[in-house]
Design a protein around this motif. Structure first.
Motif, PDB file in Angstrom:
ATOM      1  N   ARG A  93       0.653  -1.285  -0.088  1.00 49.75           N
ATOM      2  CA  ARG A  93      -0.097  -0.035  -0.054  1.00 49.75           C
ATOM      3  C   ARG A  93       0.794   1.186  -0.053  1.00 49.75           C
ATOM      4  O   ARG A  93       0.694   2.277  -0.889  1.00 49.75           O
ATOM      5  N   GLY A  94       2.047   1.024   0.746  1.00 50.99           N
ATOM      6  CA  GLY A  94       2.790   2.188   0.643  1.00 50.99           C
ATOM      7  C   GLY A  94       3.480   2.553  -0.471  1.00 50.99           C
ATOM      8  O   GLY A  94       3.880   3.698  -0.743  1.00 50.99           O
ATOM      9  N   GLN A  95       4.016   1.460  -1.130  1.00 50.34           N
ATOM     10  CA  GLN A  95       4.457   1.699  -2.485  1.00 50.34           C
ATOM     11  C   GLN A  95       3.473   2.106  -3.347  1.00 50.34           C
ATOM     12  O   GLN A  95       4.065   2.993  -4.278  1.00 50.34           O
ATOM     13  N   ILE A  96       2.359   1.623  -3.441  1.00 54.33           N
ATOM     14  CA  ILE A  96       1.135   2.240  -4.206  1.00 54.33           C
ATOM     15  C   ILE A  96       1.197   3.752  -4.066  1.00 54.33           C
ATOM     16  O   ILE A  96       1.130   4.622  -5.196  1.00 54.33           O
ATOM     17  N   ARG A  97       0.996   4.249  -2.684  1.00 51.87           N
ATOM     18  CA  ARG A  97       0.759   5.741  -2.566  1.00 51.87           C
ATOM     19  C   ARG A  97       2.024   6.328  -2.646  1.00 51.87           C
ATOM     20  O   ARG A  97       1.682   7.639  -3.289  1.00 51.87           O
ATOM     21  N   SER A  98       3.165   5.910  -2.780  1.00 51.04           N
ATOM     22  CA  SER A  98       4.361   6.757  -2.975  1.00 51.04           C
ATOM     23  C   SER A  98       4.641   6.830  -4.240  1.00 51.04           C
ATOM     24  O   SER A  98       5.447   7.563  -5.143  1.00 51.04           O
ATOM     25  N   GLY A  99       4.101   5.981  -5.077  1.00 47.71           N
ATOM     26  CA  GLY A  99       4.361   5.724  -6.680  1.00 47.71           C
ATOM     27  C   GLY A  99       5.367   4.999  -6.979  1.00 47.71           C
ATOM     28  O   GLY A  99       5.524   4.993  -8.192  1.00 47.71           O
ATOM     29  N   ALA A 100       5.769   4.432  -6.027  1.00 50.90           N
ATOM     30  CA  ALA A 100       6.670   3.251  -6.514  1.00 50.90           C
ATOM     31  C   ALA A 100       6.191   1.785  -7.273  1.00 50.90           C
ATOM     32  O   ALA A 100       6.724   1.482  -8.075  1.00 50.90           O
ATOM     33  N   LEU A 101       4.888   1.809  -6.967  1.00 51.39           N
ATOM     34  CA  LEU A 101       3.949   0.975  -7.826  1.00 51.39           C
ATOM     35  C   LEU A 101       3.145   1.866  -8.685  1.00 51.39           C
ATOM     36  O   LEU A 101       1.865   2.154  -8.046  1.00 51.39           O
ATOM     37  N   PRO A 102       3.492   2.289  -9.785  1.00 55.59           N
ATOM     38  CA  PRO A 102       2.462   3.164 -10.259  1.00 55.59           C
ATOM     39  C   PRO A 102       0.970   2.644 -10.981  1.00 55.59           C
ATOM     40  O   PRO A 102       0.934   1.264 -10.986  1.00 55.59           O
ATOM     41  N   PRO A 103       0.209   3.258 -11.145  1.00 55.17           N
ATOM     42  CA  PRO A 103      -1.331   2.750 -11.579  1.00 55.17           C
ATOM     43  C   PRO A 103      -0.857   2.138 -13.017  1.00 55.17           C
ATOM     44  O   PRO A 103      -0.087   2.587 -13.729  1.00 55.17           O
ATOM     45  N   GLY A 104      -1.799   0.924 -13.196  1.00 54.40           N
ATOM     46  CA  GLY A 104      -1.448   0.185 -14.359  1.00 54.40           C
ATOM     47  C   GLY A 104      -0.564  -0.857 -14.136  1.00 54.40           C
ATOM     48  O   GLY A 104      -0.438  -2.062 -14.731  1.00 54.40           O
ATOM     49  N   GLN A 105       0.496  -0.783 -13.423  1.00 58.90           N
ATOM     50  CA  GLN A 105       1.663  -1.734 -13.139  1.00 58.90           C
ATOM     51  C   GLN A 105       1.122  -2.853 -12.474  1.00 58.90           C
ATOM     52  O   GLN A 105       0.267  -2.768 -11.392  1.00 58.90           O
ATOM     53  N   ALA A 106       1.582  -3.822 -12.979  1.00 57.72           N
ATOM     54  CA  ALA A 106       1.159  -5.454 -12.461  1.00 57.72           C
ATOM     55  C   ALA A 106       2.301  -5.481 -10.985  1.00 57.72           C
ATOM     56  O   ALA A 106       3.115  -5.041 -11.050  1.00 57.72           O
ATOM     57  N   LEU A 107       1.449  -5.929  -9.874  1.00 60.14           N
ATOM     58  CA  LEU A 107       2.299  -6.458  -8.861  1.00 60.14           C
ATOM     59  C   LEU A 107       3.079  -7.700  -9.193  1.00 60.14           C
ATOM     60  O   LEU A 107       2.836  -8.422 -10.087  1.00 60.14           O
ATOM     61  N   PRO A 108       4.315  -7.498  -8.367  1.00 63.32           N
ATOM     62  CA  PRO A 108       4.886  -8.866  -8.642  1.00 63.32           C
ATOM     63  C   PRO A 108       4.286 -10.220  -8.286  1.00 63.32           C
ATOM     64  O   PRO A 108       3.115 -10.095  -7.799  1.00 63.32           O
ATOM     65  N   SER A 109       4.603 -11.132  -9.001  1.00 68.37           N
ATOM     66  CA  SER A 109       4.047 -12.597  -8.991  1.00 68.37           C
ATOM     67  C   SER A 109       3.782 -12.974  -7.544  1.00 68.37           C
ATOM     68  O   SER A 109       4.493 -12.788  -6.716  1.00 68.37           O
ATOM     69  N   ILE A 110       3.035 -13.975  -7.341  1.00 68.97           N
ATOM     70  CA  ILE A 110       2.808 -14.472  -6.081  1.00 68.97           C
ATOM     71  C   ILE A 110       4.225 -15.128  -5.484  1.00 68.97           C
ATOM     72  O   ILE A 110       4.600 -15.013  -4.423  1.00 68.97           O
TER      73      ILE A 110
END
Length: 133
Positions: A18-35
């Protein structure tokens, strides 16, 4: 890596993602790493990672696409979701009560089906009392 803080591992992972999403490290549209990648990164089982992703999905931070992966949602969409105090909480409570009711109904149905199956499989053969019983 998940720490032994008393806070469940899946919540620690959800917090970090969640923190990575909020900070932009995981930008919109990017896939999360695999399980598998997340399991290796956090040194946990797949069920822990799936629980963390489920939390993020419930909160609206990510969205799953069958056969493609789990993707970060646009933060504007996440921030636009109501997080008020009374009305959304009442809606959430109603949804939870409805889900609990559905679960109870399903469990009752499964119990009946199991009883029918057991009676069919473990049916005692009928005995006549005239055969030396």
């Amino acid at each position: 890596m998940v720490q032994n803080t008393g806070r469940p591992g899946y919540l620690q992972i959800a917090d970090e993602l969640r923190g990575q999403i909020r900070s932009g490290a995981l930008p919109p549209g990017q896939a999360l790493p695999s399980i598998a990648q997340l399991c290796q990164r956090y040194e946990v089982s797949a069920s822990v990672v799936k629980s963390a992703i489920s939390v993020l999905r419930t909160e609206g931070f990510v969205i799953g696409q069958q056969g493609k992966g789990v993707f970060v949602r646009d933060p504007a969409e996440v921030d636009a979701q109501p997080r008020g105090r009374s009305e959304p909480a009442e809606d959430t409570n109603e949804q939870i009560l409805k889900q609990i009711s559905q679960i109870r109904e399903t469990l009752g149905d499964l119990g009946n089906r199991l009883a029918d199956l057991e009676s069919a499989v473990f049916q005692e053969p009928k005995r006549s009392h005239g055969r030396g019983d």
